[in-house]
Design an enzyme around this catalytic site. Structure first.
Site, mmCIF file in Angstrom:
data_model
loop_
_atom_site.group_PDB
_atom_site.id
_atom_site.type_symbol
_atom_site.label_atom_id
_atom_site.label_comp_id
_atom_site.label_asym_id
_atom_site.label_seq_id
_atom_site.Cartn_x
_atom_site.Cartn_y
_atom_site.Cartn_z
ATOM 1 N N ALA A 60 0.855 -1.190 0.000
ATOM 2 C CA ALA A 60 0.000 0.000 0.000
ATOM 3 C C ALA A 60 0.892 1.241 0.000
ATOM 4 O O ALA A 60 2.123 1.134 0.017
ATOM 5 C CB ALA A 60 -0.900 -0.011 1.232
ATOM 6 N N LYS A 61 0.237 2.381 0.004
ATOM 7 C CA LYS A 61 0.975 3.639 -0.075
ATOM 8 C C LYS A 61 2.038 3.793 1.009
ATOM 9 O O LYS A 61 3.085 4.362 0.772
ATOM 10 C CB LYS A 61 0.001 4.817 0.014
ATOM 11 C CG LYS A 61 -0.675 5.080 -1.306
ATOM 12 C CD LYS A 61 -1.427 6.405 -1.297
ATOM 13 C CE LYS A 61 -2.225 6.541 -2.587
ATOM 14 N NZ LYS A 61 -3.607 6.919 -2.373
ATOM 15 N N ARG A 62 1.703 3.267 2.197
ATOM 16 C CA ARG A 62 2.648 3.441 3.306
ATOM 17 C C ARG A 62 4.007 2.802 3.008
ATOM 18 O O ARG A 62 4.997 3.115 3.633
ATOM 19 C CB ARG A 62 2.066 2.861 4.603
ATOM 20 C CG ARG A 62 2.099 1.355 4.709
ATOM 21 C CD ARG A 62 1.505 0.890 6.034
ATOM 22 N NE ARG A 62 0.064 0.740 5.928
ATOM 23 C CZ ARG A 62 -0.555 -0.376 5.534
ATOM 24 N NH1 ARG A 62 0.143 -1.440 5.212
ATOM 25 N NH2 ARG A 62 -1.865 -0.441 5.440
ATOM 26 N N GLY A 106 5.594 3.114 0.231
ATOM 27 C CA GLY A 106 6.296 3.894 -0.784
ATOM 28 C C GLY A 106 5.495 3.941 -2.064
ATOM 29 O O GLY A 106 4.468 3.278 -2.199
#
Ligand code: GLU
Ligand code: ZN
Length: 321
Positions: free
Chosen positions: A252-254, A256
């Site tokens: 996911a975005k967390r 990167g």
């Protein structure tokens, strides 16, 4: 429907496609193309509030950039057009009508949040609690009495033990009523949930193999119920492990920015990404750059790693370097 080997790539334009999606698309494509089958692209855009108009073309560009090709799709037409779910709603409504006539669905007036959630495929961690059956005594015709009360159509799960043999994950079993419960299949206005749209489409488009992330195994059981109801032959299923971050959670975005569009715009050579993905799948001993077509010759689904692939920042940054 043609029984020719047919697979599909089914992006949801709810956002950018990332490296995890790329890995699944690559495997879905290799599995079919390595056996000379047909590939189609279908845009799964029924999740209206979350769909981003720009994401459709971007997903197609991403797939091209990865070196994947297809015989049918929104950009090239084909015998099963249209290939965009929002243009196929009449078919979903007809299927819902059949379910109503057979009392396989009932109007459920419980909260709206689970109705909203039903539009998109439930991924890991999004499987809600099992529905306790509060509205299950209703009949389909009871909608007439609901007047203005908001409701959703809920599918009445059978009490069967369902099984299927997954090409990657092996034999799967589920006592569907107990373990999954009745699920939302359409909104009051007849707009379909993911489960209904995907079955209607995979059947109508002659899809014989569905390869997707293994977080969708519970959904496969919901879909098998629908295949049985309609009397349709289900496709073969192949559920592949997900890409996770170093924390073990779904990419996911967390973790990167692994958006494919980002890599593409940064001038990254797709062969570097394909090489890394091939290694991650167990198809190559190292991450030497490769094209998708280079992987066709000795492709075998039996070689696929059965563990989630842990992607570190160093790995995907290495692709860009
Ligand atoms: N459009 C779905 C997703 O991106 C794919 C579901 C499927 O392959 O059935 O999550
Ligand atoms: Zn209810």
């Amino acid at each position: 429907m043609s029984a020719a080997l047919t697979g599909r790539l089914a992006p949801s334009p709810t956002g950018a496609q990332h490296l995890g999606n790329a890995r699944t698309y690559l495997l879905a494509w290799l599995s079919i193309r390595s056996r000379g089958g047909r590939v189609l692209v279908r845009i799964e855009d029924i999740d209206s509030p979350r769909v981003k108009p720009w994401a459709v073309q971007q997903a197609l560009d991403d797939l091209h950039w990865l070196g994947l090709d297809w015989d049918e799709g929104p950009d090239r037409g084909g015998p099963h057009a249209p290939y965009v779910q929002t243009e196929r709603v009449a078919q979903y409504r007809a299927a819902l009508d059949e379910l109503r006539r057979a009392e396989r669905v009932y109007p459920c007036t419980c909260t709206r949040s689970d109705v909203a959630a039903a539009a998109s495929a439930p991924h890991v961690g999004q499987e809600g609690p099992i529905y306790p059956g509060l509205c299950a005594a209703r009949r389909a015709a009871d909608v007439a009495q609901l007047v203005d009360r908001p409701f959703a159509w809920r599918y009445r799960m059978s009490d069967k033990l369902l099984t299927f043999d997954d090409r990657v994950a092996g034999r799967q079993l589920c006592q569907v009523a107990e373990q999954l419960g009745d699920y939302v299949i359409a909104k009051a206005d007849g707009s379909p949930a993911y489960q209904l749209a995907v079955v209607v489409d995979d059947h109508a488009m002659g899809v014989t193999e569905v390869l997707r992330g293994d977080d969708l195994i519970p959904s496969t059981f919901r879909q098998l119920e629908l295949y049985a109801f309609f009397g349709w032959q289900p496709p073969q299923f192949a559920h592949v492990p997900l890409v996770v971050g170093p924390d073990g959670r779904r990419l996911a975005k967390r973790h990167g920015d692994t958006r494919l569009s980002q890599l593409r715009e940064a001038g990254v050579q797709p062969e570097r990404l394909i090489g890394l993905l091939a290694q991650s799948c167990g198809l190559r001993p190292n991450a030497e750059p490769a094209r998708a077509v280079d992987l066709l010759d000795d492709f075998d689904l039996a070689k696929i790693n059965h563990e989630p692939w842990v992607l570190t920042e160093q790995m995907w940054r290495g692709v860009g370097g």
